[in-house]
Structure formats: C-alpha cells, structure tokens
Scaffold this active site. Structure first.
Site, PDB file in Angstrom:
ATOM      1  CE  LYS A   1      29.205  55.458  33.944  1.00 14.01           C
ATOM      2  NZ  LYS A   1      27.952  56.040  34.485  1.00 14.01           N
TER       3      LYS A   1
ATOM      4  CG  HIS B   1      31.823  41.143  42.897  1.00  9.72           C
ATOM      5  ND1 HIS B   1      31.123  42.311  42.641  1.00  9.72           N
ATOM      6  CD2 HIS B   1      31.235  40.580  43.975  1.00  9.72           C
ATOM      7  CE1 HIS B   1      30.150  42.429  43.528  1.00  9.72           C
ATOM      8  NE2 HIS B   1      30.190  41.398  44.338  1.00  9.72           N
TER       9      HIS B   1
END
Ligand code: GRF
Length: 203
Positions: free
Chosen positions: A92, A110
């Site tokens: 989110k 990431h």
C-alpha cells in the site's frame, strides 16, 4: 538506537532476514519496535508474534478517511517509540503525512536495480517479467529512501544478480529475493552505524 517499525503485507521473509541479523548482533544499535500490516493474515504478523514483538493490523478500510488512518499510524508509531520505518513487501502507499513525519527515516526494498523497472504498478512478478522482456543480463534489488513517489528516493544500497539464459520470472524472482535477504540487513546496518558516527548526516 534505531527503533524500527517494519511495514509488510506478505510472507515477511525480508523482515525475518532483518530480525535474524539483529538477533545475531550483525546490526548494532537497532531493534524492531513494531510490525504493521494491512493484511490481518500476513505471514509477517505471524513472525512478529512468534518473536514476541508488537504485531498490529491497520488497514485504510477500517477508517472513514485518509486523515484518520494516517493519524492512527502516526500515534501507533509514537506509542512504540519508533524513529525509523522499513517497508518490506508493503503493498500500500504510505500516507504522505507519515512519509513527511519520517522523511529521511523511511526506507523500502524494491526487487530491481532502480531507477530501472520501478514506479507505480512495478511490483512482484511484473518487475521480473519486465526485466526479462527488456533483455537485461543483470538485475538485483535496491534499498532506497521513501518519498512521496513510488520507488523514487535516494538509493541506500544495491545488490546485483545475473539474469541467466532460460530464466523465467519465477527463477529470477527467487534469485533476487535471496539477494534481498542479504541486502536489506546490510543497508540497515549501514544506516545504524551511520547514526553512531558523530555529526552523522541524514542520508
Ligand atoms: C519482495 O520481493 C520485495 O522486493 C517486495 O516485496 C517482496 C517482499 O517479500 N517489496 P517478503 O514479504 O519480505 O517475503
């Protein structure tokens, strides 16, 4: 002392790697003060509970508006003395109010070598599919500071992995995830050590 809140939505393997590194003394002057998930069934909450750490389910859906959601996150972080946030598979967007309150104190991991293959919509298998489609021969993972845009803030540390002939997105994802489990603890260790350097810089 880094008093870390980990935010996650999934299995929590990155959280587990960080926790293990702290427990083994590889990351000095750091502790996990809170684990927060938008998914009440997330594995990351189970790992926190198994280690007697505060494990809190907080989801935007529980609140009438963004502001009350953000304020509840901030008060929960304050109640636990949190001064640093690590996003680990958090699916989110962190409310901008929270990013603002923790600017320079919030990082994310990431599964690609930013700035390549980052940004909105670039998550999970999509990242690895894009790397393979682009024909890149190297991929990897990035720990970066979080700002108001997805996958955009200054890079803390990166680790590369080879893309191998015949790689599927799943094979590449597994190789990158293994690199993440080395990279995230190393990145947090660097930040923790930085904190102890007199007159340390913010990032
Ligand atoms: C990892 O692939 C990470 O790069 C991405 O979400 C996944 C988290 O997995 N941000 P886990 O929940 O830490 O196992």
């Amino acid at each position: 002392m880094l008093s870390i809140a980990v935010f996650g939505s999934g299995a929590g393997s990155n959280f587990r790697a960080i926790l293990t590194a702290i427990q083994q003394g590889d990351i000095p002057a750091a502790r996990i003060s809170l684990v927060l998930s938008n998914n009440s069934g997330a594995g990351i909450l189970g790992i926190a509970r198994a280690n007697a750490l505060p494990a809190i389910h907080l989801s935007r859906k529980q609140f009438p508006d963004e502001r009350s959601f953000a304020d509840t996150i901030l008060s929960t972080l304050g109640d636990h003395g949190v001064n640093f946030i690590a996003l680990a598979g958090y699916m989110k967007q962190v409310p901008p109010v929270v990013v603002g309150a923790y600017r320079g104190r919030i990082v994310n991991i990431h599964p690609a070598l930013l700035p390549r293959f980052g940004g909105a919509g670039m998550y999970g298998m999509r990242v690895h599919e894009a790397v393979l489609a682009a024909g890149d021969t190297t991929s990897g993972a990035t720990v970066h500071y979080v700002d108001e845009e997805y996958d955009h803030g200054p890079v803390v540390l990166q680790q590369t992995v080879p893309v191998l002939p015949g790689d599927t997105p799943e094979l590449l994802a597994a190789r990158v995830l293994a690199a993440e489990h080395e990279l995230y603890p190393a990145a947090i260790r660097r930040i923790a050590l930085n904190e102890r350097t007199p007159g340390h810089h913010r990032n």
